[in-house]
Enzyme design. Structure first.
Site, PDB file in Angstrom:
ATOM      1  N   TYR A  40       0.858  -1.181   0.000  1.00  0.00           N
ATOM      2  CA  TYR A  40       0.000   0.000   0.000  1.00  0.00           C
ATOM      3  C   TYR A  40       0.896   1.234   0.000  1.00  0.00           C
ATOM      4  O   TYR A  40       1.883   1.292  -0.707  1.00  0.00           O
ATOM      5  CB  TYR A  40      -0.974  -0.070   1.181  1.00  0.00           C
ATOM      6  CG  TYR A  40      -2.168   0.845   1.024  1.00  0.00           C
ATOM      7  CD1 TYR A  40      -2.936   0.830  -0.142  1.00  0.00           C
ATOM      8  CD2 TYR A  40      -2.522   1.733   2.036  1.00  0.00           C
ATOM      9  CE1 TYR A  40      -4.023   1.681  -0.296  1.00  0.00           C
ATOM     10  CE2 TYR A  40      -3.613   2.584   1.885  1.00  0.00           C
ATOM     11  CZ  TYR A  40      -4.348   2.554   0.720  1.00  0.00           C
ATOM     12  OH  TYR A  40      -5.426   3.398   0.561  1.00  0.00           O
ATOM     13  N   LYS A  95     -19.898 -20.537 -11.107  1.00  0.00           N
ATOM     14  CA  LYS A  95     -19.114 -20.354 -12.329  1.00  0.00           C
ATOM     15  C   LYS A  95     -17.695 -19.902 -11.984  1.00  0.00           C
ATOM     16  O   LYS A  95     -16.715 -20.347 -12.605  1.00  0.00           O
ATOM     17  CB  LYS A  95     -19.810 -19.306 -13.206  1.00  0.00           C
ATOM     18  CG  LYS A  95     -19.344 -19.278 -14.654  1.00  0.00           C
ATOM     19  CD  LYS A  95     -19.766 -20.545 -15.377  1.00  0.00           C
ATOM     20  CE  LYS A  95     -19.416 -20.498 -16.854  1.00  0.00           C
ATOM     21  NZ  LYS A  95     -20.393 -19.770 -17.662  1.00  0.00           N
ATOM     22  N   ASN A 320     -20.475 -27.206 -20.946  1.00  0.00           N
ATOM     23  CA  ASN A 320     -19.722 -25.993 -21.264  1.00  0.00           C
ATOM     24  C   ASN A 320     -18.392 -25.888 -20.533  1.00  0.00           C
ATOM     25  O   ASN A 320     -17.518 -25.120 -20.939  1.00  0.00           O
ATOM     26  CB  ASN A 320     -20.566 -24.746 -20.951  1.00  0.00           C
ATOM     27  CG  ASN A 320     -21.686 -24.558 -21.938  1.00  0.00           C
ATOM     28  OD1 ASN A 320     -22.031 -25.472 -22.681  1.00  0.00           O
ATOM     29  ND2 ASN A 320     -22.272 -23.374 -21.959  1.00  0.00           N
TER      30      ASN A 320
END
Length: 761
Positions: A40, A95, A320
């Site tokens: 950071y 997914k 798929n």
């Protein structure tokens, strides 16, 4: 499993703390003030400036290049319809899990409460700085067509609607192989659809690109054939396929047709509709979970048909997951600006070709050990085929480069393919195939130290996962007391308990055992004592007498003692003279195998036989071995006995297995680093990084394994014993429960393979 039970299990699964299925995990350390300053402020400012100066630096300095957005508005979720974006979130998380599991891609799931297409385009397009790619999901037609088309124009990263193109790619690959089997050509076949939604139209669009004439297509919807002049609700995307044919019903359209492509609803196709199709019809009934027509119904009237469904319990599942992880993997890795036709066709061809290639044991193990050979029941690869990542993603990446849409081309495809292979086996798929095959035919697995706490905990998992039928050697009252104190749930119906002190087979077993060892100075009294007090002797005799199929032993005492009993009672595999051992280590950098001969100071012959047995076992994991004979010297630089032993072993190995990729002797850094190896020995047969390390001694192997495991935060599996006639493996000292469960799965599959080998012989 009853539907209600499955629903409850699914809810419980998602409620486990933390809720859902995904999380964000840091990839860099954040252990001290210096780490914080780099991650950071103030250090991150330099990173921001670098990206401001060169936007392409975002791919090397941030997670953008491996981050995909899975986006929906919840208008067409699975078979549930327009249930909205919030209710769609579990599907999008799922997914994301598949992306990570199969291709190592990180995902943010984004559910957007917006149905206006133009506003949805604006929202998604504004996300481009965050992501390397966009996966649109569960968005209704025809809006999904317009949405994707507009986003492709607006965005300079891949946008891919999986419900359309993922299905299309898998269907095209399966059809390509079906045409080959039936002697058809794509430009000659007649195809009829049941359904005219997004998936069906996308399948047709891709098939037309591949060479299917539009005039050979008839599409049907709930109102019948979509014909010229029909009127009604025909959107522009359907209008492309309006036919002049006279057929008005699905049955009429199917008369003489070669292919039925079903992407509609359960049960809409009847047996009489397919009776009049052409010889060797191709019937893809892809409605889920219930197809347009069940395979049994098709076979009843058309036994010559080639059939595919969307279900995993029938051959030729159109899934798929065979496509989308690898499309994005290849696209992201070359910085593709889109997923174009060339990339999708490359995916089609790679999937079709993979079905022709010999299926490795790891895939057979995941799918019930069935012979997965190219043919009517095996048109496309299985989702757990580990070769998908390297072969398909590589094909997609190359197509992106060749078609000019890659902004970061791959320079070394061999190295890229190897990196992808390593990626697969970091994901946990390594052991899944063993578990799946073990589950299909659970063997009788004996734990020789049945009172051991870790063994009992492992047996609980084995019972829960159904990977074996455990047998525990020990005192029943002690085992039952430990089950109660440990809070374990299994009982004597789940795992048999055998107490040698009271079992009626003790006299017979003692006689059998004594006959095998009497010429080693073992008296009948000693044989009786060992049989009653040494669990390994009892367990191995059970195995010898076909009262068990596999043995896990060795958690107490010296491993050499257990192996000596195994040699005496079980003996060597045919053609084997020496025993070896191998451990598997799963690290963030990949999967590595450590093998050694079991004797403390092995000969070159023992090292060579261990290497050959280990290479055979590595292939069983679905990985091609790249072996290194390790030593304290490099390529003849030392003449100490251990180095000479490894050099002699190399010559013996190459004589017996000239095709094995192996090199030595060498130090560990040369085995792992090709640049070092090339500098020392430019003619090395070994290319890239070794994954199988043949150690000069047992001590070296154990030290290397445990140091690497701890320092690399790795997961160890093993030891796997190599060269015995039957399945016997060791429980490593202080082994974790998971490690015992893993070696149990390997032992179970080993027993199945040995059993099959004996039947075939």
């Amino acid at each position: 499993m009853k539907s209600d039970d499955q629903n409850k299990q699914a809810l419980d699964y998602h409620r486990q703390d933390p809720p859902g299925k995904i999380s964000v995990t840091p990839t860099k350390p954040l252990a001290n003030q210096q780490d914080l300053a780099l991650a950071y402020t103030p250090g991150v400012a330099a990173v921001c400036e670098a990206i401001n100066d060169d936007p392409m630096e975002a791919f090397s300095l941030t997670a953008k290049g491996n981050l995909v957005a899975v986006i929906t508005n919840g208008t067409a979720v699975l078979g549930l319809g327009a249930i909205g974006p919030l209710a769609a979130k579990p599907v999008m998380e799922g997914k994301g899990v598949l992306f990570k599991k199969f291709a190592g891609i990180d995902v943010f799931d984004i559910e957007i409460n917006e149905r206006d297409t133009d506003r949805l385009v604006d929202i998604i397009a504004a996300l481009e700085p965050t992501f390397g790619g966009i996966n649109l999901e569960d968005i209704r037609a025809p809006e999904c067509f317009e949405l994707e088309a507009k986003l492709k124009v607006r965005m300079n990263i891949p946008v891919f609607h999986d419900d359309q193109h993922g299905t299309a790619i898998i269907v095209a690959a399966a059809l390509k192989n079906a045409f080959e089997l039936t002697g058809r050509s794509l430009n000659e076949i007649r195809l009829v659809t049941s359904g005219a939604g997004a998936a069906a139209l996308s399948c047709l669009n891709l098939l037309v690109v591949l060479g299917l004439p539009i005039e050979n297509i008839i599409i049907t919807d709930k109102d019948g054939v979509v014909y010229e002049g029909r009127g009604g609700d025909i959107d522009p995307y359907m209008a492309r396929y309006v036919t002049k044919a006279k057929a008005r019903s699905l049955k009429d359209a199917l008369a003489g047709a070669d292919v039925l492509l079903g992407l509609s609803a359960a049960g809409v196709v009847k047996k009489d509709m397919i009776e009049g199709m052409a010889p060797k019809p191709i019937i893809f009934a892809l409605a889920n979970p219930t197809p347009e027509i069940m395979p049994e119904e098709v076979q009843a009237v058309r036994p010559d048909a080639i059939i595919a469904t969307g279900r995993s319990d029938y051959p030729n599942q159109v899934n798929n997951v065979l496509c989308f992880p690898y499309i994005f993997r290849g696209a992201l890795d070359v910085g593709a600006t889109e997923v174009n036709d060339a990339m999708m066709i490359a995916c089609v061809n790679a999937l079709a070709a993979l079905a022709h290639i010999h299926t490795p044991d790891v895939v057979l193990a995941a799918y019930k050990g069935k012979a997965l050979v190219f043919g009517p029941d095996y048109l496309i690869p299985k989702p757990f085929d580990p070769r998908l990542t390297s072969l398909v993603a590589t094909a997609v990446a190359k197509a992106a480069m060749d078609s000019g849409v890659a902004t970061r081309p791959v320079k070394d495809f061999a190295a890229y393919r190897e990196r992808l292979t390593q990626l697969v086996f970091r994901s946990g798929l390594l052991m899944k195939s063993f578990f799946d095959r073990a589950r299909e035919k659970p063997v009788r697995l004996v734990f020789s130290e049945g009172e051991d706490v870790q063994a009992l905990r492992a047996v609980q998992q084995i019972v829960d996962e159904g990977i074996a039928r455990p047998i525990l050697i020990g005192r029943e009252e002690k085992i039952l007391a430990k089950l109660k104190s440990l809070g374990l749930r299994f009982n004597t119906d789940d795992a048999q308990i055998v107490d040698p002190q009271t079992d009626q087979r003790r006299i017979h077993y003692t006689e059998i055992y004594h006959r095998m060892v009497e010429r080693k100075g073992i008296t009948p009294e000693t044989a009786q004592r060992l049989m009653l007090t040494h669990g390994t002797v009892w367990a191995l005799t059970m195995l010898h007498e076909h009262d068990a199929d596999a043995v896990i032993c060795g958690n107490s005492g010296r491993p050499e003692g257990h192996l000596e009993h195994a040699r005496d009672i079980i003996g060597y595999r045919e053609g084997v003279r020496y025993l070896g051992a191998m451990n598997v280590l799963i690290l963030s950098k990949g999967v590595f195998f450590f093998a050694h001969a079991v004797t403390p100071d092995p000969t070159a012959e023992e090292v060579a036989e261990t290497a050959l047995l280990a290479a055979e076992m590595v292939r069983r994991f679905g990985i091609e071995p790249k072996a290194a004979l390790l030593s304290q010297s490099n390529f003849g630089s030392s003449q100490v006995p251990s180095a000479e032993r490894m050099r002699k072993a190399l010559a013996l190995i190459q004589a017996k297995s000239p095709d094995l990729e192996i090199e030595g002797e060498m130090q560990a850094d040369a085995a792992l680093n090709e640049e070092i190896r090339a500098r020392l020995f430019p003619d090395s047969k070994l290319k890239g990084s070794a994954n199988l390390f043949i150690m000069p001694s047992r001590d070296a192997s154990n030290i290397s394994l445990n140091l690497t495991r701890i320092l690399g935060d790795g997961v160890a599996v093993g030891p796997v014993i190599l060269g015995l006639r039957k399945s016997v493996h060791l429980m490593a000292p202080a082994a974790t429960v998971r490690r015992i469960v893993n070696i149990s799965a390997i032992a179970s599959v080993d027993a199945q393979i040995i059993g099959d080998r004996m039947l075939n012989n």
